[in-house]
Design a protein around this motif. Structure first.
Motif, PDB file in Angstrom:
ATOM      1  N   THR A  83      14.237   6.960   0.878  1.00 34.43           N
ATOM      2  CA  THR A  83      14.972   8.191   1.824  1.00 34.43           C
ATOM      3  C   THR A  83      16.301   7.906   1.198  1.00 34.43           C
ATOM      4  OG1 THR A  83      16.102   6.863   4.169  1.00 34.43           O
ATOM      5  CG2 THR A  83      14.107   7.765   4.154  1.00 34.43           C
ATOM      6  N   VAL A  84      16.841   8.971   1.913  1.00 33.87           N
ATOM      7  CA  VAL A  84      18.167   9.997   0.952  1.00 33.87           C
ATOM      8  C   VAL A  84      18.780  10.610   2.511  1.00 33.87           C
ATOM      9  CG1 VAL A  84      19.208  11.559  -0.667  1.00 33.87           C
ATOM     10  CG2 VAL A  84      17.246  10.378  -1.347  1.00 33.87           C
ATOM     11  N   HIS A  85      20.011  10.634   2.669  1.00 30.98           N
ATOM     12  CA  HIS A  85      20.651  11.088   4.150  1.00 30.98           C
ATOM     13  C   HIS A  85      21.884  11.869   3.290  1.00 30.98           C
ATOM     14  CE1 HIS A  85      17.972   8.937   6.437  1.00 30.98           C
ATOM     15  NE2 HIS A  85      17.873   8.214   5.650  1.00 30.98           N
ATOM     16  N   LEU A  86      22.241  13.040   3.562  1.00 30.14           N
ATOM     17  CA  LEU A  86      23.771  13.649   2.723  1.00 30.14           C
ATOM     18  C   LEU A  86      24.763  13.146   4.757  1.00 30.14           C
ATOM     19  CD1 LEU A  86      26.043  15.577   1.227  1.00 30.14           C
ATOM     20  CD2 LEU A  86      25.043  17.265   2.639  1.00 30.14           C
ATOM     21  N   LEU A  87      26.003  12.359   4.166  1.00 31.22           N
ATOM     22  CA  LEU A  87      26.245  12.388   5.353  1.00 31.22           C
ATOM     23  C   LEU A  87      27.119  12.981   5.669  1.00 31.22           C
ATOM     24  CD1 LEU A  87      27.380   8.065   4.616  1.00 31.22           C
ATOM     25  CD2 LEU A  87      25.402   8.487   6.230  1.00 31.22           C
TER      26      LEU A  87
ATOM     27  N   VAL B 139      26.941  10.304   0.593  1.00 32.71           N
ATOM     28  CA  VAL B 139      25.180  10.086   0.157  1.00 32.71           C
ATOM     29  C   VAL B 139      25.178   8.649   1.111  1.00 32.71           C
ATOM     30  CG1 VAL B 139      22.849  10.308  -0.290  1.00 32.71           C
ATOM     31  CG2 VAL B 139      24.334  12.223  -1.442  1.00 32.71           C
TER      32      VAL B 139
ATOM     33  N   ARG C 178      18.559   4.997   2.037  1.00 36.43           N
ATOM     34  CA  ARG C 178      17.365   3.278   1.831  1.00 36.43           C
ATOM     35  C   ARG C 178      16.876   3.032   0.817  1.00 36.43           C
ATOM     36  NH1 ARG C 178      17.782   2.698   7.770  1.00 36.43           N
ATOM     37  NH2 ARG C 178      19.137   4.147   8.811  1.00 36.43           N
TER      38      ARG C 178
ATOM     39  N   PRO D  52      28.156   9.808  10.599  1.00 33.98           N
ATOM     40  CA  PRO D  52      26.933   9.243  10.384  1.00 33.98           C
ATOM     41  C   PRO D  52      26.635   8.559  10.324  1.00 33.98           C
ATOM     42  CG  PRO D  52      28.001  11.161   9.624  1.00 33.98           C
ATOM     43  CD  PRO D  52      28.721  10.406  10.102  1.00 33.98           C
TER      44      PRO D  52
ATOM     45  N   LEU E 170      22.567   6.464  12.049  1.00 36.00           N
ATOM     46  CA  LEU E 170      21.342   6.444  11.255  1.00 36.00           C
ATOM     47  C   LEU E 170      21.392   4.705  11.840  1.00 36.00           C
ATOM     48  CD1 LEU E 170      21.854   8.149   7.772  1.00 36.00           C
ATOM     49  CD2 LEU E 170      20.242   9.059   9.283  1.00 36.00           C
TER      50      LEU E 170
ATOM     51  N   ASP F 175      10.314  11.878  -0.367  1.00 31.93           N
ATOM     52  CA  ASP F 175      10.221  13.361  -0.378  1.00 31.93           C
ATOM     53  C   ASP F 175      10.272  13.628  -2.008  1.00 31.93           C
ATOM     54  OD1 ASP F 175      12.534  12.464   0.147  1.00 31.93           O
ATOM     55  OD2 ASP F 175      13.139  14.889   1.722  1.00 31.93           O
TER      56      ASP F 175
ATOM     57  N   TYR G 218      15.598  13.264  -5.665  1.00 36.22           N
ATOM     58  CA  TYR G 218      17.132  13.306  -5.907  1.00 36.22           C
ATOM     59  C   TYR G 218      17.725  12.692  -6.896  1.00 36.22           C
ATOM     60  CZ  TYR G 218      15.878  13.942  -0.234  1.00 36.22           C
ATOM     61  OH  TYR G 218      15.291  14.705   0.466  1.00 36.22           O
TER      62      TYR G 218
END
Length: 182
Positions: free
Chosen positions: A3-7, A21, A24, A46, A50, A128, A131
């Motif tokens: 997964t990729v999460h924009l912090l 970013v 995981r 952030p 998570l 998903d 990136y």
């Protein structure tokens, strides 16, 4: 799961903040470009939401060496730092394979010089989509078209073509993500 999460969505106006970013990827917890932000809580809060402690981060990826992308590396005391050239842990300088080096099973470093000769992009095949965390673009609107700090605009154009051919979502150096349409 990958997964990729924009912090933190960066900006470059009269103030400068980098896009930060969290990736995981298997056992790898990668923070990309922990640079300048108005206050460190904009990265740490952030991350905590998570469920990730700074000490748990395994890698810090640097797209390039400008301070606005590097200032907060020390927030992650156990992380291996990875840039275009090598990886660094404590006082060890460890070589890597360069273009194509993997930080995790689905996270790959691409050499993308242009903004600086030392630029790299992190390309992640997440659950998903694909990136790219990169400074080939500064902002979500893909501006500026011509990088005013570019060491090699032609190299930027080659890197952009490569990234656009592979990525579904690009997180630029100073902005919110944009979706690639083909």
């Amino acid at each position: 799961m990958t997964t990729v999460h924009l912090l933190h969505a960066g900006y470059a106006t009269h103030r400068v903040g980098s896009s930060v970013v969290l990736v995981r990827d298997g056992d790898a917890l990668i923070v990309a470009d922990p640079g300048m932000v108005a206050r460190r809580s904009l990265i740490l809060d952030p991350l905590a939401a998570l469920g990730v402690a700074p000490e748990a981060v395994t890698h810090v990826f640097l797209s390039h060496h400008h301070p606005d992308h590097t200032v907060n590396i020390a927030l992650f005391p156990n992380a291996e730092v990875v840039d275009f050239w090598a990886r660094y842990r404590d006082d060890l300088w460890l070589d890597h394979d360069g273009d194509g080096y993997r930080l995790g099973p689905n996270s790959e470093l691409w050499l993308t010089p242009g903004h600086t000769e030392e630029d790299a992009s992190l390309v992640v095949t997440a659950d998903d989509g694909v990136y790219a965390m990169t400074h080939l673009w500064w902002r979500a609107d893909r501006s500026p078209e011509i990088d005013p700090l570019a060491s090699d605009q032609a190299a930027i154009e080659r890197g952009r073509a490569r990234v656009l051919a592979a990525a579904d979502i690009v997180i630029p150096g100073h902005g919110a993500p944009f979706r690639v349409t083909r």
